[in-house]
Design an enzyme around this catalytic site. Structure first.
Site, PDB file in Angstrom:
ATOM      1  N   ARG A  46      57.915  49.874  13.083  1.00 34.12           N
ATOM      2  CA  ARG A  46      56.574  49.309  12.865  1.00 34.12           C
ATOM      3  C   ARG A  46      55.968  49.948  11.613  1.00 34.12           C
ATOM      4  NH1 ARG A  46      52.824  51.766  15.279  1.00 34.12           N
ATOM      5  NH2 ARG A  46      53.721  51.695  17.378  1.00 34.12           N
ATOM      6  N   TYR A  98      41.084  27.409   2.743  1.00 35.36           N
ATOM      7  CA  TYR A  98      42.187  27.047   3.645  1.00 35.36           C
ATOM      8  C   TYR A  98      41.662  27.071   5.090  1.00 35.36           C
ATOM      9  CZ  TYR A  98      46.484  27.639   6.326  1.00 35.36           C
ATOM     10  OH  TYR A  98      47.488  27.504   7.241  1.00 35.36           O
ATOM     11  N   ASP A 170      43.268  35.069  -2.592  1.00 31.75           N
ATOM     12  CA  ASP A 170      44.398  34.395  -1.948  1.00 31.75           C
ATOM     13  C   ASP A 170      45.151  33.676  -3.065  1.00 31.75           C
ATOM     14  OD1 ASP A 170      46.116  32.614  -0.674  1.00 31.75           O
ATOM     15  OD2 ASP A 170      44.729  32.203   0.980  1.00 31.75           O
ATOM     16  N   LYS A 195      54.988  30.239   1.865  1.00 29.24           N
ATOM     17  CA  LYS A 195      54.963  29.118   0.934  1.00 29.24           C
ATOM     18  C   LYS A 195      55.927  29.384  -0.233  1.00 29.24           C
ATOM     19  CE  LYS A 195      51.807  28.012   3.918  1.00 29.24           C
ATOM     20  NZ  LYS A 195      50.406  28.296   3.774  1.00 29.24           N
TER      21      LYS A 195
HETATM   22  C1  LIG Z   1      49.354  28.809   4.603  1.00 30.19           C
HETATM   23  C2  LIG Z   1      48.196  29.480   3.971  1.00 30.19           C
HETATM   24  C3  LIG Z   1      47.602  30.603   4.552  1.00 30.19           C
HETATM   25  C4  LIG Z   1      48.046  31.152   5.896  1.00 30.19           C
HETATM   26  O1  LIG Z   1      49.333  31.669   5.862  1.00 30.19           O
HETATM   27  P1  LIG Z   1      50.331  31.635   7.111  1.00 30.19           P
HETATM   28  O2  LIG Z   1      51.580  32.227   6.552  1.00 30.19           O
HETATM   29  O3  LIG Z   1      50.477  30.212   7.532  1.00 30.19           O
HETATM   30  O4  LIG Z   1      49.707  32.458   8.183  1.00 30.19           O
HETATM   31  C5  LIG Z   1      46.547  31.197   3.886  1.00 30.19           C
HETATM   32  N1  LIG Z   1      46.100  30.714   2.698  1.00 30.19           N
HETATM   33  C6  LIG Z   1      46.654  29.643   2.115  1.00 30.19           C
HETATM   34  C7  LIG Z   1      46.109  29.157   0.813  1.00 30.19           C
HETATM   35  C8  LIG Z   1      47.715  28.982   2.719  1.00 30.19           C
HETATM   36  O5  LIG Z   1      48.244  27.906   2.138  1.00 30.19           O
END
Ligand SMILES: *Cc1c(COP(=O)(O)O)cnc(C)c1O
Length: 379
Positions: A46, A98, A170, A195
């Site tokens: 962890r 998001y 982000d 992504k």
């Molecule tokens: C998908 C996404 C998230 C969340 O991420 P997860 O891996 O699905 O938890 C946060 N911000 C953006 C812009 C995203 O596209």
């Protein structure tokens, strides 16, 4: 070192035990100690795991940061950042955030006394008016999802520095290949690694990168205390994915531009949202802070009929109807009923997420085939 070299080499070393060039999947929970307190830097997975460690160093390097931390999802990474706040603290964020970020802000952290303000962040002055002595964090997403608005990171950094607040960006949509928020004054970068970084739609993961030692200590303390870490196998897959990030994103950008220009010329389409267009309201900011415009595109239809949009997302054959983005394969989505269904209709429509809005994650297939697919679906 330049980007492509870092993507392939940063954080990884031949395995000391065997010379294996690829970082092994250290599928272990614990590590044998020679004597009490006498270990090789790893005690319990962890807290530290060598495969995850290599990935954390790699992601930190490609974001031009010093410290990286990986989590079980993008939202687990967001959860870690928000846990740095205390009850009464205020956060300023974008009004076309998001959906999952909006949900964790409103339904989890508001309960613990943290106050969130949502504002159109293209309007820098409007952000400044929300700042007060309780403002502890500014949360930016750029480009935004799904409207592809661009927030000026340097302008937000000025506001956050003056307020003594932390600026988090982000950077999921832009990727570190196109945009590095830390270089523009941000304190923390967050990724949904799920992504583009993973890039092959086979892992759910999140990451944080920062350069300040005090922030990093907090980040690692919360990562270890809350325990939302990612697994060694997933870390291995993402290390492999990042080795081609620069090549993939180059092709995403090329295909994105071709598809965006095709859509803009189509008679059934009303608006196309893509920051590479000179007519995009934030094109100048995008040009300044990004090295390319990516493969994320949204568009809506003349007449704005829900059925027309649902028909198109059903008729495409190469584009797959699915949530998520950033993989090698092209995806199509309908934000109003999919990713943004958790946002109230009046709130989402104010930011442009109307019933006929369609979002594309343009993959790295042949652009001619993608355009042919959209042509038949729109016919
Ligand atoms: C998908 C996404 C998230 C969340 O991420 P997860 O891996 O699905 O938890 C946060 N911000 C953006 C812009 C995203 O596209």
């Amino acid at each position: 070192m330049k980007f492509a070299t870092k993507a392939i080499h940063a954080g990884v070393h031949p395995d000391p035990a065997t010379g294996a060039i690829m970082t092994p999947i250290y599928q272990t929970s614990t590590y044998v100690q020679d004597g009490v307190g006498n270990h090789k830097g790893y005690e319990y997975s962890r807290t530290q795991n060598p495969t995850r460690h290599a990935l954390e160093k790699n992601i930190a390097a490609i974001e031009n940061g010093k410290y990286g931390a990986c989590f079980g999802s993008g939202l687990a990474a967001i959860d870690c950042v928000l846990k740095m706040l205390n009850p009464g603290d205020e956060v300023i964020s974008t009004n076309d955030l998001y959906g999952g970020s909006y949900r964790i802000f409103k339904t989890i952290f508001e309960k613990y006394g943290i106050i969130f303000h949502f504002v159109n962040m293209q309007d820098v002055a409007a952000v400044a008016t929300l700042v007060n002595e309780k403002t502890k964090m500014i949360w930016v997403e750029t480009p935004t999802n799904p409207m592809m608005n661009i927030v000026d990171i340097e302008a937000m950094a000025k506001i956050s520095k003056a307020a003594g607040a932390m600026l988090c960006v982000d950077n999921t949509f832009a990727t570190p290949y196109l945009q590095n928020p830390l270089d523009l004054g941000a304190d923390m970068v967050m990724h949904s690694v799920t992504k583009y970084l993973g890039g092959h739609s086979d892992v759910v993961m999140g990451a944080l990168v920062c350069s300040d030692e005090n922030i990093a200590n907090e980040m690692y303390r919360i990562q270890n205390s809350s325990g939302a870490v990612t697994a060694p196998m997933d870390s291995f897959l993402v290390l492999r994915g990042i080795k081609t990030l620069h090549l993939r994103v180059q092709r995403h950008c090329e295909n994105g531009e071709k598809v965006a220009r095709f859509l803009a010329a189509h008679p059934k389409i009303d608006k196309v949202y893509w920051p590479g267009f000179e007519t995009h309201p934030n094109h100048e900011v995008a040009k300044r802070q990004m090295r390319g415009f990516g493969g994320m595109i949204s568009f809506n239809l003349k007449g704005n009929q829900l059925e027309d949009a649902l028909n198109i997302v059903k008729k495409v054959e190469i584009f797959a109807l699915a949530e998520s983005l950033g993989g090698v394969e092209s995806l199509i989505g309908h934000p109003a009923t999919m990713t943004h269904a958790s946002i109230p209709k009046d709130v989402r429509e104010q930011s442009g997420v109307v019933d006929s809005l369609i979002r594309l994650s343009v993959g790295i297939e042949d652009a001619d085939d993608l355009i042919a697919d959209l042509t038949q679906a729109l016919a």
